[in-house]
Design a protein around this motif. Structure first.
Motif, PDB file in Angstrom:
ATOM      1  N   ILE A 187       0.368   3.290 -11.344  1.00  0.00           N
ATOM      2  CA  ILE A 187      -1.283   2.502 -10.957  1.00  0.00           C
ATOM      3  C   ILE A 187      -2.010   3.166 -10.066  1.00  0.00           C
ATOM      4  O   ILE A 187      -2.910   2.852 -10.331  1.00  0.00           O
ATOM      5  CB  ILE A 187      -0.229   1.311 -10.335  1.00  0.00           C
ATOM      6  N   ALA A 188      -1.751   4.269  -9.383  1.00  0.00           N
ATOM      7  CA  ALA A 188      -2.858   4.811  -8.302  1.00  0.00           C
ATOM      8  C   ALA A 188      -3.799   5.094  -9.558  1.00  0.00           C
ATOM      9  O   ALA A 188      -5.072   5.775  -9.088  1.00  0.00           O
ATOM     10  CB  ALA A 188      -1.755   5.962  -7.597  1.00  0.00           C
ATOM     11  N   TRP A 189      -3.549   6.041 -10.916  1.00  0.00           N
ATOM     12  CA  TRP A 189      -4.238   7.182 -11.644  1.00  0.00           C
ATOM     13  C   TRP A 189      -5.274   6.125 -12.112  1.00  0.00           C
ATOM     14  O   TRP A 189      -6.519   6.308 -12.174  1.00  0.00           O
ATOM     15  CB  TRP A 189      -3.204   8.089 -12.176  1.00  0.00           C
ATOM     16  N   LEU A 190      -4.802   4.964 -12.519  1.00  0.00           N
ATOM     17  CA  LEU A 190      -5.707   3.466 -13.103  1.00  0.00           C
ATOM     18  C   LEU A 190      -6.489   3.076 -11.445  1.00  0.00           C
ATOM     19  O   LEU A 190      -7.432   2.601 -12.601  1.00  0.00           O
ATOM     20  CB  LEU A 190      -4.563   2.897 -13.709  1.00  0.00           C
ATOM     21  N   ARG A 191      -5.780   3.169 -10.992  1.00  0.00           N
ATOM     22  CA  ARG A 191      -6.874   2.657 -10.691  1.00  0.00           C
ATOM     23  C   ARG A 191      -7.430   3.103  -9.094  1.00  0.00           C
ATOM     24  O   ARG A 191      -7.850   2.870  -7.827  1.00  0.00           O
ATOM     25  CB  ARG A 191      -5.847   0.848  -9.342  1.00  0.00           C
ATOM     26  N   ASN A 192      -7.046   3.988  -9.600  1.00  0.00           N
ATOM     27  CA  ASN A 192      -8.125   5.268  -7.861  1.00  0.00           C
ATOM     28  C   ASN A 192      -7.597   5.099  -6.280  1.00  0.00           C
ATOM     29  O   ASN A 192      -8.069   4.523  -5.428  1.00  0.00           O
ATOM     30  CB  ASN A 192      -9.326   5.074  -7.754  1.00  0.00           C
ATOM     31  N   VAL A 193      -6.356   4.482  -6.232  1.00  0.00           N
ATOM     32  CA  VAL A 193      -5.194   4.639  -5.318  1.00  0.00           C
ATOM     33  C   VAL A 193      -4.467   6.124  -5.759  1.00  0.00           C
ATOM     34  O   VAL A 193      -3.500   5.913  -5.829  1.00  0.00           O
ATOM     35  CB  VAL A 193      -4.737   3.283  -5.721  1.00  0.00           C
ATOM     36  N   SER A 194      -4.459   6.112  -3.502  1.00  0.00           N
ATOM     37  CA  SER A 194      -3.773   6.889  -3.250  1.00  0.00           C
ATOM     38  C   SER A 194      -2.089   7.335  -4.069  1.00  0.00           C
ATOM     39  O   SER A 194      -1.684   5.727  -4.060  1.00  0.00           O
ATOM     40  CB  SER A 194      -3.942   7.571  -2.065  1.00  0.00           C
ATOM     41  N   ALA A 195      -1.117   7.964  -4.686  1.00  0.00           N
ATOM     42  CA  ALA A 195      -0.281   8.186  -5.202  1.00  0.00           C
ATOM     43  C   ALA A 195       0.448   8.098  -3.839  1.00  0.00           C
ATOM     44  O   ALA A 195       1.930   7.813  -3.633  1.00  0.00           O
ATOM     45  CB  ALA A 195      -0.200   8.995  -6.213  1.00  0.00           C
ATOM     46  N   ASP A 196       0.417   9.031  -2.549  1.00  0.00           N
ATOM     47  CA  ASP A 196       1.000   9.695  -1.650  1.00  0.00           C
ATOM     48  C   ASP A 196       0.951   8.226  -0.497  1.00  0.00           C
ATOM     49  O   ASP A 196       2.003   8.220  -0.287  1.00  0.00           O
ATOM     50  CB  ASP A 196       0.420  10.580  -1.176  1.00  0.00           C
ATOM     51  N   ALA A 197       0.087   7.741  -0.865  1.00  0.00           N
ATOM     52  CA  ALA A 197      -0.105   6.214   0.426  1.00  0.00           C
ATOM     53  C   ALA A 197       0.882   4.783  -0.363  1.00  0.00           C
ATOM     54  O   ALA A 197       2.015   4.347   0.142  1.00  0.00           O
ATOM     55  CB  ALA A 197      -0.894   5.178   1.286  1.00  0.00           C
ATOM     56  N   LEU A 198       0.946   4.965  -1.979  1.00  0.00           N
ATOM     57  CA  LEU A 198       1.994   3.839  -2.182  1.00  0.00           C
ATOM     58  C   LEU A 198       3.256   4.633  -2.668  1.00  0.00           C
ATOM     59  O   LEU A 198       4.470   3.837  -2.049  1.00  0.00           O
ATOM     60  CB  LEU A 198       1.823   3.933  -3.591  1.00  0.00           C
ATOM     61  N   GLN A 199       4.128   6.279  -2.586  1.00  0.00           N
ATOM     62  CA  GLN A 199       4.542   6.622  -2.042  1.00  0.00           C
ATOM     63  C   GLN A 199       5.482   5.767  -1.453  1.00  0.00           C
ATOM     64  O   GLN A 199       6.687   6.212  -0.511  1.00  0.00           O
ATOM     65  CB  GLN A 199       4.828   7.742  -2.918  1.00  0.00           C
ATOM     66  N   ASP A 200       5.041   6.663  -0.210  1.00  0.00           N
ATOM     67  CA  ASP A 200       5.317   6.319   1.248  1.00  0.00           C
ATOM     68  C   ASP A 200       5.228   5.035   1.665  1.00  0.00           C
ATOM     69  O   ASP A 200       5.922   4.440   2.124  1.00  0.00           O
ATOM     70  CB  ASP A 200       4.094   7.007   2.341  1.00  0.00           C
ATOM     71  N   ALA A 204       9.528   3.638   2.500  1.00  0.00           N
ATOM     72  CA  ALA A 204       9.749   2.810   3.640  1.00  0.00           C
ATOM     73  C   ALA A 204      10.780   1.799   3.880  1.00  0.00           C
ATOM     74  O   ALA A 204      11.729   0.839   3.808  1.00  0.00           O
ATOM     75  CB  ALA A 204       8.447   2.185   4.522  1.00  0.00           C
ATOM     76  N   TYR A 205      10.694   1.095   2.047  1.00  0.00           N
ATOM     77  CA  TYR A 205      12.017  -0.337   1.628  1.00  0.00           C
ATOM     78  C   TYR A 205      13.226   1.120   0.681  1.00  0.00           C
ATOM     79  O   TYR A 205      13.488   0.474   1.080  1.00  0.00           O
ATOM     80  CB  TYR A 205      11.199  -0.850   0.630  1.00  0.00           C
ATOM     81  N   LYS A 211      15.418  -1.185  10.066  1.00  0.00           N
ATOM     82  CA  LYS A 211      14.797  -2.559   9.519  1.00  0.00           C
ATOM     83  C   LYS A 211      13.430  -2.021   8.315  1.00  0.00           C
ATOM     84  O   LYS A 211      13.120  -1.208   8.757  1.00  0.00           O
ATOM     85  CB  LYS A 211      14.315  -3.487  10.415  1.00  0.00           C
ATOM     86  N   LYS A 212      13.710  -2.866   7.355  1.00  0.00           N
ATOM     87  CA  LYS A 212      12.478  -3.170   5.821  1.00  0.00           C
ATOM     88  C   LYS A 212      11.239  -3.062   6.925  1.00  0.00           C
ATOM     89  O   LYS A 212      11.397  -4.078   7.466  1.00  0.00           O
ATOM     90  CB  LYS A 212      13.053  -3.514   4.923  1.00  0.00           C
ATOM     91  N   PRO A 213      10.486  -3.061   6.073  1.00  0.00           N
ATOM     92  CA  PRO A 213       8.975  -3.338   7.226  1.00  0.00           C
ATOM     93  C   PRO A 213       9.040  -4.711   6.856  1.00  0.00           C
ATOM     94  O   PRO A 213       9.419  -5.694   5.454  1.00  0.00           O
ATOM     95  CB  PRO A 213       7.652  -2.659   6.487  1.00  0.00           C
TER      96      PRO A 213
END
Length: 324
Positions: A187-200, A204-205, A211-213
């Motif tokens: 998703i990050a590569w195809l949609r130009n969104v930070s992979a590190d942000a998505l992994q972070d 958290a979950y 507690k989960k966010p």
């Protein structure tokens, strides 16, 4: 606190301590608010003539019951404190609800040029609605957290946003919840969104401790520049002119993250574009973002004046995340 919304009052009452029934609010607003917050499903069954008659009756009963509280004057008009609080509800630029229009909402926030006002329902079967004005100098995220009873906003360690397709909302949610890092990277590569942000966010979950966010689901209507005219003597939630834009937003305050599906017109579209199913779908887009520097809720609720040129068509369902 005034709890019994059916009794009569004869002593001064602070606005924040007053409680109003849905019928009370219909009466003093002259009809629907732009979120259809208090409508539920009951008032939707009324025909126009019956609803117009009922609105007048409800207003008279509200004024009579609250005479002597200081919220209405001797002529039955709203006192300044109540009148000022109602302005953002009557003339909102943005209205936010914690349920879809006409659903079982318990809170809404109305943002106008003249102030911010929340409608918030007490818990319990007989709980009435409170009218709560806010100081526009308050932090907007703090106000939203208070109105919608959610966690304090923590800014993300990342600042990023990107457009995705409608089908990818579920794909992204599943990947975050399951910790599918390969899907997140796709998703990050195809949609130009930070992979590190998505992994972070996913980490958290997946944390074993704590507690989960919590995710907050909100609906917005944008009516800046719109005009409302009564129909059959009743205020409607739909403007007579101007573009009404809507969104459904998922906000995770603890991670500074939002995901929204929203509609915005193109120049030249009719004001009624949202009622044309094909045109409305063509004007709908999905966006995800992480907010580090700005105000999370303002970013989450923002809809551009015109359909964004970089947005992806939500109708293209051909993409499937691949293992990388």
């Amino acid at each position: 606190m005034f709890f019994n919304i059916g009794g009569k009052l004869n002593s001064p009452l602070r606005l924040e301590d007053a409680r109003f029934s849905a019928e009370d609010l219909f009466g003093i607003l002259g009809g629907y608010d732009s979120c259809m917050l208090t409508a539920g499903t009951g008032f939707l069954s009324y025909d126009d003539e019956k609803l117009a008659s009922s609105v007048q009756t409800w207003r008279k009963k509200t004024v009579s019951r609250m005479r002597g509280t200081g919220l209405f004057d001797d002529d039955g008009q709203e006192a300044e404190v109540l009148s000022h609080a109602l302005l953002p509800i009557l003339q909102p630029e943005i209205a936010i609800s914690n349920a879809s229009p006409g659903g079982a909402a318990s809170a809404g926030l109305f943002v106008g040029q003249d102030g911010w006002t929340a409608l918030k329902k007490d818990k319990g079967f007989l709980g009435g609605w409170a009218i709560l004005p806010f100081d526009v100098n308050q932090d907007f995220s703090e106000v939203c957290s208070s109105v919608f009873d959610t966690a304090k906003v923590e800014r993300s360690a990342f600042e990023d946003s990107g457009y995705i397709r409608d089908s990818e909302r579920d794909t992204l949610t599943d990947a975050v919840n399951s910790g599918d890092l390969e899907a997140l990277k796709s998703i990050a590569w195809l949609r130009n969104v930070s992979a590190d942000a998505l992994q972070d966010l996913s980490d958290a979950y997946g944390a074993s401790l704590g507690k989960k966010p919590k995710a907050l689901e909100l609906w917005t209507t944008h009516t800046e520049g719109c005009e409302f005219e009564p129909v059959g003597g009743v205020r409607t939630p739909f403007p007579s002119s101007g573009y009404r834009k809507t969104s459904q937003v998922t906000v995770i305050p603890a991670k500074g993250f939002y995901m929204k599906i929203a509609s915005a017109p193109c120049e030249g579209d009719p004001f009624t574009f949202e009622f044309d199913d094909e045109l409305c779908r063509a004007r709908t887009f999905c966006q995800v973002g992480f907010v580090r520097e700005g105000n999370l809720f303002k970013e989450a609720f923002a809809i551009p004046e015109w359909y964004p040129k970089d947005a992806l068509s939500i109708d293209d369902e051909t993409w499937i995340p691949t293992k990388r």
